[in-house]
Design a protein around this motif. Structure first.
Motif, PDB file in Angstrom:
ATOM      1  N   GLY A   1       0.811  -1.217   0.000  1.00  0.00           N
ATOM      2  CA  GLY A   1       0.000   0.000   0.000  1.00  0.00           C
ATOM      3  C   GLY A   1       0.842   1.262   0.000  1.00  0.00           C
ATOM      4  N   TRP A   2       0.167   2.371   0.240  1.00  0.00           N
ATOM      5  CA  TRP A   2       0.847   3.664   0.186  1.00  0.00           C
ATOM      6  C   TRP A   2       1.877   3.813   1.277  1.00  0.00           C
ATOM      7  N   LYS A   3       1.715   3.097   2.409  1.00  0.00           N
ATOM      8  CA  LYS A   3       2.678   3.193   3.505  1.00  0.00           C
ATOM      9  C   LYS A   3       4.041   2.637   3.096  1.00  0.00           C
ATOM     10  N   ALA A   4       4.027   1.570   2.294  1.00  0.00           N
ATOM     11  CA  ALA A   4       5.290   0.988   1.829  1.00  0.00           C
ATOM     12  C   ALA A   4       6.024   1.981   0.935  1.00  0.00           C
ATOM     13  N   TYR A   5       5.288   2.678   0.081  1.00  0.00           N
ATOM     14  CA  TYR A   5       5.919   3.678  -0.786  1.00  0.00           C
ATOM     15  C   TYR A   5       6.436   4.857   0.036  1.00  0.00           C
ATOM     16  N   ALA A   6       5.711   5.255   1.085  1.00  0.00           N
ATOM     17  CA  ALA A   6       6.147   6.361   1.931  1.00  0.00           C
ATOM     18  C   ALA A   6       7.419   5.987   2.691  1.00  0.00           C
ATOM     19  N   GLU A   7       7.493   4.753   3.191  1.00  0.00           N
ATOM     20  CA  GLU A   7       8.693   4.314   3.895  1.00  0.00           C
ATOM     21  C   GLU A   7       9.880   4.229   2.943  1.00  0.00           C
ATOM     22  N   GLU A   8       9.629   3.795   1.725  1.00  0.00           N
ATOM     23  CA  GLU A   8      10.694   3.711   0.730  1.00  0.00           C
ATOM     24  C   GLU A   8      11.225   5.109   0.400  1.00  0.00           C
ATOM     25  N   ALA A   9      10.337   6.078   0.269  1.00  0.00           N
ATOM     26  CA  ALA A   9      10.753   7.447  -0.032  1.00  0.00           C
ATOM     27  C   ALA A   9      11.504   8.062   1.138  1.00  0.00           C
ATOM     28  N   ALA A  10      11.168   7.674   2.379  1.00  0.00           N
ATOM     29  CA  ALA A  10      11.840   8.202   3.558  1.00  0.00           C
ATOM     30  C   ALA A  10      13.220   7.578   3.740  1.00  0.00           C
ATOM     31  N   GLY A  11      13.527   6.543   3.000  1.00  0.00           N
ATOM     32  CA  GLY A  11      14.843   5.929   3.095  1.00  0.00           C
ATOM     33  C   GLY A  11      14.907   4.798   4.083  1.00  0.00           C
ATOM     34  N   GLY A  12      13.853   4.096   4.307  1.00  0.00           N
ATOM     35  CA  GLY A  12      13.880   2.971   5.224  1.00  0.00           C
ATOM     36  C   GLY A  12      12.583   2.849   5.972  1.00  0.00           C
ATOM     37  N   GLY A  13      12.685   2.308   7.166  1.00  0.00           N
ATOM     38  CA  GLY A  13      11.510   2.076   7.999  1.00  0.00           C
ATOM     39  C   GLY A  13      11.048   3.349   8.681  1.00  0.00           C
ATOM     40  N   ALA A  14       9.959   3.240   9.411  1.00  0.00           N
ATOM     41  CA  ALA A  14       9.395   4.384  10.119  1.00  0.00           C
ATOM     42  C   ALA A  14      10.300   4.840  11.266  1.00  0.00           C
ATOM     43  N   ALA A  15      11.157   3.955  11.783  1.00  0.00           N
ATOM     44  CA  ALA A  15      12.043   4.311  12.887  1.00  0.00           C
ATOM     45  C   ALA A  15      13.105   5.312  12.439  1.00  0.00           C
ATOM     46  N   ASP A  16      13.450   5.315  11.144  1.00  0.00           N
ATOM     47  CA  ASP A  16      14.474   6.220  10.634  1.00  0.00           C
ATOM     48  C   ASP A  16      13.952   7.636  10.426  1.00  0.00           C
ATOM     49  N   ALA A  17      12.656   7.824  10.318  1.00  0.00           N
ATOM     50  CA  ALA A  17      12.092   9.134   9.978  1.00  0.00           C
ATOM     51  C   ALA A  17      12.434  10.213  10.994  1.00  0.00           C
ATOM     52  N   PRO A  18      12.310   9.999  12.325  1.00  0.00           N
ATOM     53  CA  PRO A  18      12.658  11.087  13.252  1.00  0.00           C
ATOM     54  C   PRO A  18      14.135  11.456  13.192  1.00  0.00           C
ATOM     55  N   ALA A  19      15.019  10.511  12.967  1.00  0.00           N
ATOM     56  CA  ALA A  19      16.445  10.807  12.910  1.00  0.00           C
ATOM     57  C   ALA A  19      16.774  11.675  11.704  1.00  0.00           C
ATOM     58  N   ALA A  20      15.999  11.557  10.641  1.00  0.00           N
ATOM     59  CA  ALA A  20      16.273  12.332   9.435  1.00  0.00           C
ATOM     60  C   ALA A  20      15.959  13.802   9.632  1.00  0.00           C
ATOM     61  N   HIS A  21      15.145  14.143  10.612  1.00  0.00           N
ATOM     62  CA  HIS A  21      14.729  15.530  10.800  1.00  0.00           C
ATOM     63  C   HIS A  21      15.337  16.168  12.043  1.00  0.00           C
ATOM     64  N   GLN A  22      16.403  15.613  12.588  1.00  0.00           N
ATOM     65  CA  GLN A  22      17.001  16.180  13.792  1.00  0.00           C
ATOM     66  C   GLN A  22      17.616  17.548  13.526  1.00  0.00           C
ATOM     67  N   GLY A  23      18.035  17.821  12.300  1.00  0.00           N
ATOM     68  CA  GLY A  23      18.645  19.099  11.984  1.00  0.00           C
ATOM     69  C   GLY A  23      17.645  20.233  11.918  1.00  0.00           C
ATOM     70  N   HIS A  24      16.368  19.940  12.012  1.00  0.00           N
ATOM     71  CA  HIS A  24      15.341  20.959  11.898  1.00  0.00           C
ATOM     72  C   HIS A  24      14.904  21.529  13.249  1.00  0.00           C
ATOM     73  N   THR A  25      15.520  21.089  14.325  1.00  0.00           N
ATOM     74  CA  THR A  25      15.099  21.579  15.636  1.00  0.00           C
ATOM     75  C   THR A  25      15.746  22.930  15.906  1.00  0.00           C
ATOM     76  N   MET A  26      15.077  23.751  16.680  1.00  0.00           N
ATOM     77  CA  MET A  26      15.614  25.057  17.046  1.00  0.00           C
ATOM     78  C   MET A  26      16.403  24.925  18.336  1.00  0.00           C
ATOM     79  N   PRO A  27      17.549  25.589  18.421  1.00  0.00           N
ATOM     80  CA  PRO A  27      18.310  25.513  19.677  1.00  0.00           C
ATOM     81  C   PRO A  27      17.564  26.281  20.773  1.00  0.00           C
ATOM     82  N   MET A  28      17.614  25.729  21.951  1.00  0.00           N
ATOM     83  CA  MET A  28      16.943  26.355  23.088  1.00  0.00           C
ATOM     84  C   MET A  28      17.884  27.398  23.694  1.00  0.00           C
ATOM     85  N   PRO A  29      17.363  28.555  24.076  1.00  0.00           N
ATOM     86  CA  PRO A  29      18.229  29.552  24.722  1.00  0.00           C
ATOM     87  C   PRO A  29      18.650  29.055  26.093  1.00  0.00           C
TER      88      PRO A  29
END
Length: 112
Positions: free
Chosen positions: A76-104
């Motif tokens: 289904g569409w979930k398999a295509y979404a995981e493939e586009a994300a570069g792996g399983g769903a567990a990898d998705a949060p690690a791919a976006h770690q650079g988008h966090t704002m530094p805390m003052p």
């Protein structure tokens, strides 16, 4: 009309510059000398941009039910979404770690 001599010259100067530019002689072409004078001009060749053109051939589309069944078999569409994300769903949060704002830095409250 004009009240100062410099304003009159500013009005006349563009006309004088145009006349001076028009009066310049046109340079004559340089005479051909040596080997370049005896050599014949090279023949020009023409190659069309459409020389290797092949018309578009539309592939026969598959029936929509068959296409949907193929997607279902692949996960289904979930398999295509995981493939586009570069792996399983567990990898998705690690791919976006650079988008966090530094805390003052935390402010220390003065003691009363």
């Amino acid at each position: 009309m004009f009240h100062s001599l410099s304003a009159r010259w500013l009005a006349v100067f563009p006309a004088l510059a145009a006349l001076a530019a028009a009066a310049q002689p046109v340079p004559a072409p340089a005479p051909a000398t040596g080997e370049a004078a005896t050599r014949a001009p090279t023949a020009l060749s023409y190659k069309s941009a459409l020389e290797g053109y092949r018309p578009f051939t539309d592939d026969k589309p598959i029936p929509w039910k068959e296409a949907n069944e193929t997607v279902r078999q692949r996960g289904g569409w979930k398999a295509y979404a995981e493939e586009a994300a570069g792996g399983g769903a567990a990898d998705a949060p690690a791919a976006h770690q650079g988008h966090t704002m530094p805390m003052p830095p935390a402010k220390k409250e003065p003691k009363p």
